[in-house]
Design an enzyme around this catalytic site. Sequence first.
Site, PDB file in Angstrom:
ATOM      1  N   LYS A  36       0.905  -1.168   0.429  1.00 15.26           N
ATOM      2  CA  LYS A  36      -0.209  -0.232   0.356  1.00 15.26           C
ATOM      3  C   LYS A  36       1.442   1.277   0.012  1.00 15.26           C
ATOM      4  CE  LYS A  36      -2.209  -1.871   4.074  1.00 15.26           C
ATOM      5  NZ  LYS A  36      -1.711  -2.931   3.707  1.00 15.26           N
ATOM      6  N   ARG A  95      -8.955   0.579   8.039  1.00 17.44           N
ATOM      7  CA  ARG A  95      -8.976  -0.559   8.933  1.00 17.44           C
ATOM      8  C   ARG A  95      -9.786  -1.686   9.402  1.00 17.44           C
ATOM      9  NH1 ARG A  95      -3.504   0.169   8.075  1.00 17.44           N
ATOM     10  NH2 ARG A  95      -1.913  -2.109   8.795  1.00 17.44           N
ATOM     11  N   ARG A 103      11.656  -6.530   4.826  1.00 18.75           N
ATOM     12  CA  ARG A 103      11.437  -4.703   5.259  1.00 18.75           C
ATOM     13  C   ARG A 103      12.129  -4.932   6.504  1.00 18.75           C
ATOM     14  NH1 ARG A 103       5.869  -1.843   5.835  1.00 18.75           N
ATOM     15  NH2 ARG A 103       5.565  -2.882   6.957  1.00 18.75           N
ATOM     16  N   ARG A 107      11.532  -0.993  11.975  1.00 18.43           N
ATOM     17  CA  ARG A 107      10.263  -1.052  12.198  1.00 18.43           C
ATOM     18  C   ARG A 107      10.502  -2.568  12.670  1.00 18.43           C
ATOM     19  NH1 ARG A 107       5.409  -0.311   8.078  1.00 18.43           N
ATOM     20  NH2 ARG A 107       5.087  -1.102   9.444  1.00 18.43           N
ATOM     21  N   ARG A 118      -0.621  -9.531  12.643  1.00 19.35           N
ATOM     22  CA  ARG A 118      -0.750  -8.641  12.221  1.00 19.35           C
ATOM     23  C   ARG A 118      -1.293  -9.361  10.826  1.00 19.35           C
ATOM     24  NH1 ARG A 118       4.828  -5.449  10.561  1.00 19.35           N
ATOM     25  NH2 ARG A 118       2.724  -4.470   9.103  1.00 19.35           N
TER      26      ARG A 118
HETATM   27  P1  B4P Z   1       4.742  -1.253   2.076  1.00 19.75           P
HETATM   28  O1  B4P Z   1       4.507  -0.845   1.016  1.00 19.75           O
HETATM   29  O2  B4P Z   1       5.402  -0.595   2.990  1.00 19.75           O
HETATM   30  O3  B4P Z   1       3.323  -2.243   3.029  1.00 19.75           O
HETATM   31  P2  B4P Z   1       1.782  -1.726   3.413  1.00 19.75           P
HETATM   32  O4  B4P Z   1       1.382  -2.661   2.893  1.00 19.75           O
HETATM   33  O5  B4P Z   1       2.199  -0.028   3.728  1.00 19.75           O
HETATM   34  O6  B4P Z   1       2.384  -1.767   4.648  1.00 19.75           O
HETATM   35  P3  B4P Z   1       1.672  -2.146   6.379  1.00 19.75           P
HETATM   36  O7  B4P Z   1       0.466  -2.567   6.522  1.00 19.75           O
HETATM   37  O8  B4P Z   1       2.405  -3.225   7.402  1.00 19.75           O
HETATM   38  O9  B4P Z   1       1.908  -0.784   7.516  1.00 19.75           O
HETATM   39  P4  B4P Z   1       1.174   0.844   7.741  1.00 19.75           P
HETATM   40  O10 B4P Z   1       1.850   1.540   8.372  1.00 19.75           O
HETATM   41  O11 B4P Z   1      -0.149   0.292   7.288  1.00 19.75           O
HETATM   42  O12 B4P Z   1       5.468  -2.914   1.421  1.00 19.75           O
HETATM   43  C1  B4P Z   1       6.129  -3.838   2.454  1.00 19.75           C
HETATM   44  C2  B4P Z   1       7.576  -4.255   1.741  1.00 19.75           C
HETATM   45  O13 B4P Z   1       7.589  -4.633   0.654  1.00 19.75           O
HETATM   46  C3  B4P Z   1       8.030  -3.193   1.001  1.00 19.75           C
HETATM   47  O14 B4P Z   1       9.542  -3.459   1.530  1.00 19.75           O
HETATM   48  C4  B4P Z   1       8.485  -3.343   0.048  1.00 19.75           C
HETATM   49  O15 B4P Z   1       9.249  -2.518  -0.737  1.00 19.75           O
HETATM   50  C5  B4P Z   1       7.894  -4.268  -0.243  1.00 19.75           C
HETATM   51  N1  B4P Z   1       6.982  -4.596  -1.526  1.00 19.75           N
HETATM   52  C6  B4P Z   1       5.944  -3.817  -1.870  1.00 19.75           C
HETATM   53  N2  B4P Z   1       5.697  -3.947  -2.930  1.00 19.75           N
HETATM   54  C7  B4P Z   1       5.772  -4.957  -3.341  1.00 19.75           C
HETATM   55  C8  B4P Z   1       6.050  -6.113  -4.647  1.00 19.75           C
HETATM   56  N3  B4P Z   1       5.238  -5.504  -5.515  1.00 19.75           N
HETATM   57  N4  B4P Z   1       6.504  -6.687  -4.825  1.00 19.75           N
HETATM   58  C9  B4P Z   1       8.000  -7.153  -3.722  1.00 19.75           C
HETATM   59  N5  B4P Z   1       8.518  -6.021  -2.631  1.00 19.75           N
HETATM   60  C10 B4P Z   1       7.390  -5.190  -2.660  1.00 19.75           C
HETATM   61  O16 B4P Z   1       0.443  -0.179   9.888  1.00 19.75           O
HETATM   62  C11 B4P Z   1       1.750  -0.853  10.287  1.00 19.75           C
HETATM   63  C12 B4P Z   1       0.899  -0.248  11.814  1.00 19.75           C
HETATM   64  O17 B4P Z   1       0.412   1.277  11.885  1.00 19.75           O
HETATM   65  C13 B4P Z   1      -0.544  -1.697  12.094  1.00 19.75           C
HETATM   66  O18 B4P Z   1       0.327  -2.617  12.183  1.00 19.75           O
HETATM   67  C14 B4P Z   1      -1.269  -0.682  13.230  1.00 19.75           C
HETATM   68  O19 B4P Z   1      -1.037  -1.008  14.277  1.00 19.75           O
HETATM   69  C15 B4P Z   1      -1.155   0.448  13.081  1.00 19.75           C
HETATM   70  N6  B4P Z   1      -2.190   1.150  12.283  1.00 19.75           N
HETATM   71  C16 B4P Z   1      -2.033   1.989  11.252  1.00 19.75           C
HETATM   72  N7  B4P Z   1      -3.118   2.437  10.432  1.00 19.75           N
HETATM   73  C17 B4P Z   1      -4.012   2.083  11.632  1.00 19.75           C
HETATM   74  C18 B4P Z   1      -5.336   2.208  11.574  1.00 19.75           C
HETATM   75  N8  B4P Z   1      -6.378   2.437  10.490  1.00 19.75           N
HETATM   76  N9  B4P Z   1      -6.237   1.791  12.327  1.00 19.75           N
HETATM   77  C19 B4P Z   1      -6.325   1.444  13.773  1.00 19.75           C
HETATM   78  N10 B4P Z   1      -3.936   1.148  13.528  1.00 19.75           N
HETATM   79  C20 B4P Z   1      -3.301   1.175  12.790  1.00 19.75           C
END
Ligand code: B4P
Length: 195
Positions: free
Chosen positions: A21, A96, A135, A141, A153
């Site tokens: 995302k 979420r 990552r 992190r 998670r």
């Molecule tokens: P990212 O792009 O970093 O993944 P994400 O989906 O954004 O991450 P996440 O859900 O963990 O984080 P968030 O900050 O929202 O990609 C992951 C990895 O994969 C990277 O290293 C990237 O380079 C690699 N990658 C990406 N695309 C790729 C592809 N096509 N091929 C290969 N590799 C690829 O949430 C973190 C925490 O914050 C949650 O657990 C929760 O505790 C809290 N939180 C956030 N929002 C919340 C909400 N709305 N309500 C309650 N808690 C919340």
Amino acid sequence: MPLRKQAMKNIILFGPPGSGKGTQAEKLVDKYGLLHISTGDLLRSEIESQTELGMKAKQYMDKGELVPDEVVVGMIRESMNRHSDVKGVIFDGFPRTVAQAEALDNLLDELNAPIRDVIFLEVGDAELAERLRKRAEISGRVDDQKPEVIQNRIQVYKEKTEPVAHFYEEQSKVRRVNGEQDIDGVFASITEILG
Ligand code: B4P
């Protein structure tokens, strides 16, 4: 809040932790000039600044749990108020829970600017765990460091976040994308949908 004169392009990037995302949001912001609101980034910045909200959020995030809805919804409302004149918003990592989705619909109703598309990045569990493990090596992190926290998670996603997809399916807004393609492949699939 005032009603918008122009139609806003409001998009939700949806998917499990590690589905890409954040990665795709950055590329979409460049292409469409939208405001990027990532609840994960907002929470991490609160933690870094050691605010009261950040200290509370950290207790949940370090365990892979969700931060309480009222905290997150309050942050979104504040961000939207701060940026009142944008072409649209990419919501990344929000909503979420179904309660967050309902709160967002109410907030956007006030602005007369509903969600247009929910882009659902579909990635299998094995690939997710592998991406988050990788990552962890670069991001530092806390919630990426322990396999049991990553598993929690993914579990929390299945229990609390997946129902959000059904919420938007009832509004016919969900567009599914194969998130296991390479980064540019995923981006091409999304831009084909958004136009
Ligand atoms: P990212 O792009 O970093 O993944 P994400 O989906 O954004 O991450 P996440 O859900 O963990 O984080 P968030 O900050 O929202 O990609 C992951 C990895 O994969 C990277 O290293 C990237 O380079 C690699 N990658 C990406 N695309 C790729 C592809 N096509 N091929 C290969 N590799 C690829 O949430 C973190 C925490 O914050 C949650 O657990 C929760 O505790 C809290 N939180 C956030 N929002 C919340 C909400 N709305 N309500 C309650 N808690 C919340």
